[in-house]
Design a protein around this motif. Structure first.
Motif, mmCIF file in Angstrom:
data_model
loop_
_atom_site.group_PDB
_atom_site.id
_atom_site.type_symbol
_atom_site.label_atom_id
_atom_site.label_comp_id
_atom_site.label_asym_id
_atom_site.label_seq_id
_atom_site.Cartn_x
_atom_site.Cartn_y
_atom_site.Cartn_z
ATOM 1 N N LEU A 133 -2.863 -4.999 8.746
ATOM 2 C CA LEU A 133 -2.614 -4.563 7.377
ATOM 3 C C LEU A 133 -2.608 -5.752 6.415
ATOM 4 O O LEU A 133 -3.113 -5.646 5.291
ATOM 5 N N LYS A 155 -1.730 7.049 0.821
ATOM 6 C CA LYS A 155 -3.115 6.853 0.416
ATOM 7 C C LYS A 155 -3.900 6.127 1.501
ATOM 8 O O LYS A 155 -3.380 5.237 2.170
ATOM 9 N N TYR A 212 -8.093 1.784 -1.777
ATOM 10 C CA TYR A 212 -7.647 0.586 -2.490
ATOM 11 C C TYR A 212 -8.796 -0.408 -2.649
ATOM 12 O O TYR A 212 -8.966 -1.017 -3.708
ATOM 13 N N PRO A 268 -1.928 3.319 6.023
ATOM 14 C CA PRO A 268 -1.299 2.041 6.371
ATOM 15 C C PRO A 268 -0.546 2.051 7.694
ATOM 16 O O PRO A 268 -0.607 1.066 8.444
ATOM 17 N N THR A 271 -10.553 -1.534 -6.207
ATOM 18 C CA THR A 271 -10.592 -2.944 -6.602
ATOM 19 C C THR A 271 -12.024 -3.388 -6.854
ATOM 20 O O THR A 271 -12.304 -4.128 -7.810
ATOM 21 N N LEU A 320 -6.421 3.520 3.101
ATOM 22 C CA LEU A 320 -6.626 2.117 2.761
ATOM 23 C C LEU A 320 -7.948 1.859 2.052
ATOM 24 O O LEU A 320 -8.021 1.030 1.139
ATOM 25 N N ALA A 351 -4.975 -6.430 3.241
ATOM 26 C CA ALA A 351 -4.494 -6.831 1.922
ATOM 27 C C ALA A 351 -5.263 -8.046 1.405
ATOM 28 O O ALA A 351 -5.578 -8.137 0.211
ATOM 29 N N PHE A 410 0.836 -1.203 0.000
ATOM 30 C CA PHE A 410 0.000 0.000 0.000
ATOM 31 C C PHE A 410 0.871 1.253 0.000
ATOM 32 O O PHE A 410 1.874 1.315 0.710
ATOM 33 N N ASN A 411 0.450 2.236 -0.755
ATOM 34 C CA ASN A 411 1.122 3.537 -0.735
ATOM 35 C C ASN A 411 0.870 4.190 0.631
ATOM 36 O O ASN A 411 -0.287 4.361 1.032
ATOM 37 N N ARG A 453 -8.635 -6.805 0.340
ATOM 38 C CA ARG A 453 -8.558 -6.159 -0.967
ATOM 39 C C ARG A 453 -8.612 -7.194 -2.095
ATOM 40 O O ARG A 453 -9.294 -7.007 -3.116
#
Length: 281
Positions: A158, A105, A110, A150, A114, A107, A162, A101-102, A165
């Motif tokens: 995290l 940005k 993302y 993040p 998606t 969360l 992920a 993750f950037n 996501r």
């Protein structure tokens, strides 16, 4: 019985060095296996660093093209898929959630992206609903992560985000490359158990890339062991890891199972035997 994923004598060769000192490195050599569409499973690829297991994962994900052989998803060459259509079917989970993750940005962005790009969500409301559903499948909720960055989550949280996501896309296959190696030891089994629930409850197949024999034994249905790009042993997880026949497989188990990890392996052995009495992996 139709195949979800088929690898047919897949190889990958890289060139290293300059114009006058180029070397060809065979990272993966003629690997073949298949996952069936009507039999969700956790298929594990075990190997040390340099064994070719991550290169194999990247080929399945379409990041690298095979030098030879073919990878087919639902009977169709992976190379023939439009990228968005492919990612709706196959999703990755990477080793380090902090790199996935950037940091600048939020969360939830993302998950919404998606949902809209790969999960068929039309509009923000639908995307929020799909994101919340996926987060709840991993023990989180949209309310917990909305607007958060993040660094505001723990490593375990995290990595669950992920996984969520990936689930938002509603894929048929997840490729998880060393997904617990960067997570605290106390949280690893919770992530591994989550994979088992996703297989059993959602009908997902998961390719689990790891060097961790204890978690591989505990959760895998089938596995392959790789050495220098070659599959040296394969079969049902419990049978292979309980009594490996190839010298490298035995060496790997003996080298990896330190006193601490041997205890974890025994715990996994006992837990799996208790959870699935009389069942074969």
């Amino acid at each position: 019985m139709s195949a979800l994923l088929e690898l047919d004598r897949v190889s990958k060769t890289f060139s290293r060095g300059g114009l006058f000192s180029s070397q060809r490195v065979e990272a993966v050599k003629e690997v073949s296996f298949a996952l069936q569409a009507d039999k969700p499973e956790i298929f594990t690829v075990i190997g040390e660093s340099g064994s070719g297991k991550s290169t194999l994962a990247r080929m399945v994900l379409g990041i690298h093209a095979p030098s030879s052989g073919q990878i087919r998803l639902a009977g169709r060459d992976v190379a023939a898929y439009e990228r968005q259509a492919f990612m709706a079917e196959v999703q990755p989970i990477f080793q380090n959630p902090f790199e996935a993750f950037n940091p600048l940005k939020q969360l939830d962005r993302y998950l919404f992206m998606t949902a809209e790009r790969f999960g068929g969500a039309s509009g923000r409301t639908a995307a929020e609903g799909q994101a919340d559903e996926a987060l709840r499948q991993v023990g989180l909720s949209l309310a917990e992560i909305a607007g958060r960055f993040p660094h505001e989550l723990s490593g375990g949280q995290l990595q669950r985000a992920a996984i969520a996501r990936a689930l938002v896309a509603k894929p048929r296959l997840i490729v998880a490359d060393e997904p617990v190696s960067m997570v605290d030891a106390s949280l690893r089994m919770s992530i591994v158990n989550l994979f088992g629930r996703l297989r059993d409850q959602l009908g997902l197949s998961i390719i689990y890339i790891t060097h961790d024999l204890a978690t591989a034994y505990y959760i895998s249905d089938r596995l392959i062991i790789m050495q220098k790009g070659v599959v040296v042993e394969q079969g049902p997880a419990r049978a292979v890891l309980s009594a490996p026949t190839h010298p490298y497989s035995r060496q790997l188990r003996d080298a990896v199972l330190t006193p601490d990890s041997a205890g974890a392996f025994r715990v996994a052995h006992s837990a799996k035997a208790a959870a699935t009495p009389g069942a074969s992996s």
